[in-house]
Design an enzyme around this catalytic site. Sequence first.
Site, PDB file in Angstrom:
ATOM      1  CG  HIS A 125    -104.207 -12.895  14.091  1.00 56.98           C
ATOM      2  ND1 HIS A 125    -104.613 -11.924  13.196  1.00 56.98           N
ATOM      3  CD2 HIS A 125    -105.103 -13.907  13.979  1.00 56.98           C
ATOM      4  CE1 HIS A 125    -105.694 -12.325  12.563  1.00 56.98           C
ATOM      5  NE2 HIS A 125    -106.024 -13.535  13.025  1.00 56.98           N
ATOM      6  CG  HIS A 134    -109.841  -7.556  33.969  1.00 56.12           C
ATOM      7  ND1 HIS A 134    -110.253  -7.552  35.277  1.00 56.12           N
ATOM      8  CD2 HIS A 134    -109.498  -8.848  33.690  1.00 56.12           C
ATOM      9  CE1 HIS A 134    -110.173  -8.778  35.776  1.00 56.12           C
ATOM     10  NE2 HIS A 134    -109.731  -9.582  34.825  1.00 56.12           N
TER      11      HIS A 134
END
Length: 203
Positions: A125, A134
């Site tokens: 979150h 990446h």
Amino acid sequence: MNIYGASGHAKVVINIIESIKEKVHHIIDDNRTIDSFFHHKVEHELTEEVLKHETIIAIGKNEDRKKVAEKLAGKIHKAISHSSAVLDDSVVVGKGTVVMANASVNADTCIGENCIINTGATVEHDCRLDNFVHISPNATLAGGVQVGEGTHCGIGAMVIPGVKIGKWVTIGAGAVIIEDVPDYAVVIGNPGKVIKYTKKVYE
């Protein structure tokens, strides 16, 4: 949609496209020795016909993905995610980003353009990821982590809550990041230690 890239990473992107019942129109690659890939003809020019369709850049190296994005001049497809990936409804994902099989992206996270959230990765979150990031297979970002442009988080790496990671950072496989990381740093180990800096000439 089009795929730019004809190597191993592109195979996984094709699998994602198939999992969501979409169609690959063209595969494009700069290597003119590659004529076909996964039963598709490979194009080597961005012709008018090719550019009728928007493109996902299937290149794992962040700096190369950025260069191709600049060449495509906005003809980037919306984000795609594997049918097995789990993204909370509140997640915002930029164009060109690919979320791979069994990845999880949780509440109120914002992911930039042309990122890769690789197989089995977890982004918790309230994370913020800039463009061309990446996150490698099985890497985990805990809640509230910020990641700068072009950073590569290696396989199985872990980042504790609230850490800020700079741009174009390389985090080694299995590293455990417990404090902020400056731009261009290369970090390895548990706990993560900066071993050098790499200034990127393409910026």
